[in-house]
Design a protein around this motif. Structure first.
Motif, short mmCIF file in Angstrom:
data_model
loop_
_atom_site.label_atom_id
_atom_site.label_comp_id
_atom_site.label_asym_id
_atom_site.label_seq_id
_atom_site.Cartn_x
_atom_site.Cartn_y
_atom_site.Cartn_z
N ASP A 231 42.16 27.19 27.61
CA ASP A 231 41.83 26.41 26.41
C ASP A 231 40.61 26.97 25.68
O ASP A 231 40.14 26.37 24.71
CB ASP A 231 41.60 24.94 26.77
CG ASP A 231 40.35 24.73 27.60
OD1 ASP A 231 39.69 25.73 27.98
OD2 ASP A 231 40.02 23.56 27.88
N THR A 233 37.55 27.31 26.93
CA THR A 233 36.27 26.95 27.56
C THR A 233 35.81 28.10 28.44
O THR A 233 36.60 28.70 29.18
CB THR A 233 36.43 25.68 28.42
OG1 THR A 233 36.93 24.64 27.60
CG2 THR A 233 35.11 25.27 29.04
N LEU A 256 29.35 24.94 31.59
CA LEU A 256 30.51 25.13 30.72
C LEU A 256 30.05 25.32 29.28
O LEU A 256 29.10 24.67 28.82
CB LEU A 256 31.43 23.90 30.80
CG LEU A 256 32.03 23.61 32.16
CD1 LEU A 256 32.86 22.32 32.10
CD2 LEU A 256 32.90 24.76 32.66
N ASP A 258 31.58 25.29 25.43
CA ASP A 258 32.77 24.91 24.65
C ASP A 258 32.76 25.53 23.25
O ASP A 258 33.51 25.09 22.37
CB ASP A 258 32.87 23.39 24.55
CG ASP A 258 31.66 22.78 23.86
OD1 ASP A 258 30.79 23.55 23.37
OD2 ASP A 258 31.56 21.54 23.81
N ASP A 301 37.50 20.60 32.80
CA ASP A 301 36.47 19.91 32.03
C ASP A 301 35.21 19.64 32.85
O ASP A 301 34.37 18.84 32.46
CB ASP A 301 37.02 18.60 31.44
CG ASP A 301 37.52 17.65 32.51
OD1 ASP A 301 37.42 18.01 33.71
OD2 ASP A 301 38.00 16.56 32.17
#
Lengths: 357, 323
Positions: A231, A233, A256, A258, A301
């Motif tokens: 995705d 990330t 992380l 984004d 996530d």
């Protein structure tokens, strides 16, 4: 830059046959074939780079080549060879063909040292190598011809101790500046951690223009290894440089990114503050934690997903078909309850590995 | 122990004698050395004399280059360059303290020099310290001067620049000799200097292996000079260990002072093995060179794994950690 061509250390006939047979397997069996490229220190202390087979119950060396010093970054070149960078402060780049054992090696000019990884551009026309300029101590990315490593250009990383980079879809570069002050004359010894300044930067690959720069609140976390999930990330594996051992021991290992900011992932247990490698696999991120003896897993996530014990786990190789991890005397295919253990030899693997298909 | 004995032991160490290392340790107690004793011994009895040798050799080279420009034969200036180069390697193989603070290797040991930069510097004709500061490292230092002195006949402009490069080397050598006359002061600084000394010894060993046998290009005399420095700082040829602060205390002696005699014995044996392998490599072919490289790697590995932890030193050069 000195160039040399070494006499190929060709894999034995039996090994070549084995490798050839594996490549010729029908699709159903080929899907189970797991071959990776990794570097290691052999029992006699020799540094080696090689092709490993993880299809059975043991890790088998199919072919290998001796290295001048330890390797760090590994990448597959568009022509199907392996490119390796010496571990920091590194002085050589090497191309190795697992098929025929051919080796080309160049030594860097005396004003530069490699500091981690290398990566071809999206179109494969240039190779980026992560370096430090000795005169200034600043991070640089050399833009090189992937055929013979000649330097074509040069970009700033806007930080020190750059370690790994990714190429984004738009051609921009995402670079982890580890931020740890060192000097090539004193190896990897930390000089003054009060000056530590780790950051993730986005660069325009055409001219090195800074397009964005992000830092964590905790300035003693070194941002070192990067992996991108499906995705978009980006997972960032961290290494703690705190003065207090207890703080290092419980430090986070994953951040992380984004595209807008950096945040720390949840972490349910202490992992000894050292992330050795990172991979995006099975919908999440995996960070090897050799000092904690295993693989730490997160969802995409950033929710904690578990820990797979694996002694001195470090090198990870992942693609759409799954993940393989190398440890000391042991390895595994897959993750969690589905993990398949393998026996490995007594060699000590370096940080990184590549899936080889 | 008398100063005379210390001097005798030091002389033997410099000769690289095969005398059994620290042979009296079974009957004469070896002192327990504090980091300050070790660092003071290294500075006073190894680094300062080597830095003074360097300064003397640099003065001789500067004079030899001036003489060459006045018409003396080329051989003398080349021999003086070689003497200075070996003096530099003996001092800088294990770079500590002022060598690091001044970044001396970067100032004067940039190799290979860049001929285009050297040619530009000849054209610019810098004169004096301030002008030479503006010349980049790639156009001065040992390798640039070696190239400048190589032709049988030197153009006047090249000769004038060679004199400036030799003078630049002399200034750096003089600065190092002055800096090594001062040691680190205070417990914390001495502890850091001791850790640096062990780290840099391992780094020097690795550089000998890489530059001598992996990258290649280092001559036999350069390899010998590097090894002589590493060996002297590792094992003792003195019969009796020096009193604290009274002499050079090699790693072997520090280990014996801590009661770690088996590890000290191993170090002595391993250093002897490496010396034999290096001798064989000088005479032999590729296989002997590989064996020498492996012996150096094996020594480094165990010093990292066992000697450094026994000395309570954390290594920055170690191959045992990740990255």
């Amino acid at each position: 830059m000195a160039t040399e061509r070494a006499t190929p250390t060709a894999p034995g006939r039996r090994r070549l046959l084995a490798a050839g047979l594996a490549l010729a397997l029908p699709p159903a069996r080929a899907a189970r074939r797991t071959q990776i490229v990794a570097a290691w220190d052999a029992d006699d202390g020799e540094h080696r780079l090689g092709l490993l087979d993880l299809s059975g119950t043991t890790v088998r060396v199919l072919a290998s080549v001796a290295l001048p010093t330890r390797a760090h970054g590994l990448v597959r070149a568009p022509d199907g060879t392996v490119l390796a960078a010496a571990r920091r402060p590194g002085e050589w780049l090497l191309r190795w063909s697992p098929r025929d054992g051919a080796v080309d090696r160049v030594w860097l000019d005396p004003d530069r040292r490699l500091t981690g990884h290398l990566l071809p551009s999206a179109d494969g026309r240039v190779l980026y190598t992560v370096e430090t300029e000795l005169e200034t101590g600043q991070g640089r990315i050399s833009v090189r011809d992937p055929r013979h490593f000649a330097r074509l250009g040069d970009l700033p990383t806007h930080g020190i101790d750059p370690h790994q980079l990714l190429v984004d879809a738009d051609g921009s570069l995402l670079v982890a500046n580890g931020g740890v002050p060192t000097a090539p004359e004193t190896g990897r010894a930390r000089l003054d951690l009060e000056r530590m300044d780790a950051s993730l930067v986005r660069l325009d690959a055409r001219d090195g223009r800074l397009l964005g720069q992000w830092r964590l609140d905790d300035r003693r976390l070194s941002l070192r290894h990067l992996a991108r999930a499906g995705d978009g990330t980006v997972g960032v594996a961290l290494q703690a440089e705190h003065d207090e051992a207890a703080v290092r021991a419980s430090a986070p290992l994953l951040a992380l990114f984004d595209g807008r900011g950096l945040r720390l992932a949840d972490q349910a247990q202490a992992l000894a503050g050292y992330g050795g490698d990172i991979a995006a696999a099975e919908g999440g991120f995996v960070v090897s934690a050799p000092r904690a003896g295993g693989l730490a897993r997160w969802s995409g996530d950033g929710r904690w997903a578990g820990f797979d014990p694996l002694p001195e786990a470090c090198a990870l190789a992942a693609d759409a078909a799954g993940l393989a991890a190398l440890g000391r005397g042991a390895a595994q295919r897959g993750l969690g309850a589905a993990a398949e253990p393998l026996r490995a030899g007594t060699q000590r693997f370096d940080n990184h590995a590549l899936v080889w298909r | 122990m008398s100063r005379r004995r210390v001097a005798l032991g030091f002389a033997l160490a410099l000769c690289g004698s095969g005398v059994a290392a620290q042979s009296a340790w079974r009957s004469v107690a070896v002192p327990f050395y504090q980091p300050g004793d070790i660092v003071q011994g290294q500075r006073a009895h190894w680094y300062l004399p080597r830095a003074q040798d360097l300064a003397r050799s640099a003065t001789a080279l500067e004079q030899a280059v001036q003489a060459r420009c006045a018409g003396a034969p080329a051989a003398a200036s080349r021999a003086a360059w070689r003497d200075l180069r070996l003096a530099w390697l003996r001092l800088a193989t294990v770079p500590v303290g002022p060598l690091l603070e001044r970044r001396s290797a970067r100032r004067i040991d940039f190799a290979p020099a860049r001929p285009a930069r050297v040619a530009r510097a000849i054209e610019q004709a810098p004169v004096g310290e301030a002008a030479m500061e503006r010349v980049g490292s790639a156009a001065k230092g040992f390798d640039a001067l070696r190239g400048l002195l190589a032709p049988a006949a030197l153009e006047p402009a090249a000769c004038a620049y060679a004199v400036e490069v030799a003078a630049d080397l002399q200034r750096e050598a003089q600065a190092l000799a002055a800096a090594f006359a001062e040691g680190p002061d205070g417990d914390e600084a001495q502890l850091a200097a001791w850790a640096e000394a062990v780290n840099q010894w391992v780094g020097g060993l690795e550089q000998l292996r890489v530059q001598g046998f992996e990258r290649g290009g280092a001559g036999a005399d350069e390899i010998a000079a590097r090894w002589a420095a590493l060996r002297t700082l590792a094992v003792s040829d003195a019969v009796v260990a020096p009193e604290a602060g009274a002499g050079l205390v090699p790693l072997e002696t520090v280990l014996r002072g801590k009661g770690l005699n088996p590890l000290a014995d191993w170090l002595v044996a391993e250093v002897r093995t490496v010396g034999l392998r290096l001798d064989a490599a000088r005479r032999g072919g590729a296989a002997a060179q590989r064996a020498a490289s492996r012996a150096l790697a094996a020594l480094a590995r165990r010093v990292e794994a066992e000697v450094a932890p026994a000395l309570d030193v954390r290594l920055g050069f170690t191959d045992a950690d990740g990255d």
